[in-house]
Design an enzyme around this catalytic site. Sequence first.
Site, mmCIF file in Angstrom:
data_model
loop_
_atom_site.group_PDB
_atom_site.id
_atom_site.type_symbol
_atom_site.label_atom_id
_atom_site.label_comp_id
_atom_site.label_asym_id
_atom_site.label_seq_id
_atom_site.Cartn_x
_atom_site.Cartn_y
_atom_site.Cartn_z
ATOM 1 N N LYS A 92 0.850 -1.204 0.000
ATOM 2 C CA LYS A 92 0.000 0.000 0.000
ATOM 3 C C LYS A 92 0.882 1.249 0.000
ATOM 4 O O LYS A 92 1.725 1.419 0.881
ATOM 5 C CB LYS A 92 -0.909 0.035 1.226
ATOM 6 N N ASP A 100 -12.693 15.189 -4.667
ATOM 7 C CA ASP A 100 -12.638 16.449 -5.402
ATOM 8 C C ASP A 100 -13.870 16.527 -6.294
ATOM 9 O O ASP A 100 -14.784 15.695 -6.169
ATOM 10 C CB ASP A 100 -11.324 16.487 -6.229
ATOM 11 N N THR A 112 -11.195 6.376 10.341
ATOM 12 C CA THR A 112 -11.187 5.837 11.714
ATOM 13 C C THR A 112 -10.868 6.919 12.752
ATOM 14 O O THR A 112 -11.048 6.698 13.942
ATOM 15 C CB THR A 112 -10.165 4.687 11.861
ATOM 16 N N ARG A 143 -3.999 -6.351 13.946
ATOM 17 C CA ARG A 143 -2.889 -6.571 14.876
ATOM 18 C C ARG A 143 -2.753 -8.052 15.208
ATOM 19 O O ARG A 143 -3.709 -8.658 15.689
ATOM 20 C CB ARG A 143 -3.142 -5.815 16.201
ATOM 21 N N GLY A 174 0.662 -2.754 8.631
ATOM 22 C CA GLY A 174 1.886 -1.985 8.431
ATOM 23 C C GLY A 174 2.905 -2.226 9.509
ATOM 24 O O GLY A 174 3.712 -3.155 9.458
ATOM 25 N N ARG A 175 2.832 -1.357 10.528
ATOM 26 C CA ARG A 175 3.888 -1.323 11.537
ATOM 27 C C ARG A 175 4.200 -2.638 12.241
ATOM 28 O O ARG A 175 5.376 -2.897 12.531
ATOM 29 C CB ARG A 175 3.579 -0.203 12.546
HETATM 30 O O1 C5P Z 1 -1.313 0.554 12.070
HETATM 31 P P1 C5P Z 1 -0.743 0.029 10.769
HETATM 32 O O2 C5P Z 1 0.681 0.443 10.568
HETATM 33 O O3 C5P Z 1 -0.952 -1.456 10.564
HETATM 34 O O4 C5P Z 1 -1.609 0.820 9.701
HETATM 35 C C1 C5P Z 1 -1.855 0.343 8.412
HETATM 36 C C2 C5P Z 1 -2.867 1.245 7.743
HETATM 37 O O5 C5P Z 1 -4.042 1.315 8.540
HETATM 38 C C3 C5P Z 1 -2.440 2.698 7.584
HETATM 39 O O6 C5P Z 1 -1.785 2.893 6.363
HETATM 40 C C4 C5P Z 1 -3.749 3.461 7.603
HETATM 41 O O7 C5P Z 1 -4.293 3.565 6.302
HETATM 42 C C5 C5P Z 1 -4.659 2.577 8.404
HETATM 43 N N1 C5P Z 1 -4.923 3.140 9.744
HETATM 44 C C6 C5P Z 1 -6.223 3.478 10.093
HETATM 45 N N2 C5P Z 1 -6.485 4.000 11.342
HETATM 46 C C7 C5P Z 1 -5.486 4.196 12.229
HETATM 47 C C8 C5P Z 1 -4.155 3.834 11.906
HETATM 48 C C9 C5P Z 1 -3.910 3.310 10.631
HETATM 49 O O8 C5P Z 1 -7.129 3.303 9.293
HETATM 50 N N3 C5P Z 1 -5.791 4.707 13.427
#
Ligand code: C5P
Length: 241
Positions: A37, A69, A128, A190, A219-220
């Site tokens: 992504k 837009d 979110t 997670r 992601g993280r």
């Molecule tokens: O937290 P993580 O690193 O797994 O996040 C992956 C994706 O989740 C982010 O790129 C973002 O689009 C989405 N995200 C979200 N709400 C959050 C944090 C991350 O929708 N509070």
Amino acid sequence: MVLSLNPTDKVILALDGMDSYEALAILSRLPDVIWVKVGVELFVSSGPGIVRELRDRGLRVFLDLKFHDIPASMAGACKRAAKLGAELITIHSCAGTKALIQAQAAALEGAEEAGLPPPKLLAVTVLTSWDEGLIAKELLIRQTIQERVDMLASLSKKAGLAGCVCSPKELRSLRQRFPEPFHLVTPGIRPKASELGDQVRVMTPSEAIKAGASRIVIGRPITRADDPRLEFEKCCQSLKI
Ligand code: C5P
């Protein structure tokens, strides 16, 4: 059934908080990743070339720029995103039916002109970062988040979009209302042992897939792990039935 049986195909790795050099470095440690992504941060720092670069490495790209837009601008952006080779593209459903229809048509046109497979446009419903109190106070919207998500998902479906992005909390009800092949892509994932971070409503990878996600975004927990490859493998393993 749109899903591949390969669990690796269901996991989209979010390349957040990094520039192109860092993104390519982490990917060199993750040879099994299929989907990545690209969000606004990486796109703004690296430019559109990052999408081509990732595709040249054989990766499939979810371009998460959340376009919102006027219809002509959304259509133009989606056409160019499709020409770059993005296969999943996000747009805000509250841009309205006309914008959604034009964006969808333009994306298909762009892919066709470039000789690429048709991309899926995914609707963003409610970010979110909103909660009901804030949405009522700042935007004077009296719907519950669930009502608003349902309404915007319906709008997107009627406009012919392929699916939407939703939080784990919204998965079950959306999947009940919108069966496959409507695509539900879910962040907020997670693995059990990892930290919550700023993800408030979370599910594990297998919970999300069982609840109806077509694909999950993570992601993280992987990109910041000591051993990203091991974390990615564990995530994919947990999706094997
Ligand atoms: O937290 P993580 O690193 O797994 O996040 C992956 C994706 O989740 C982010 O790129 C973002 O689009 C989405 N995200 C979200 N709400 C959050 C944090 C991350 O929708 N509070």
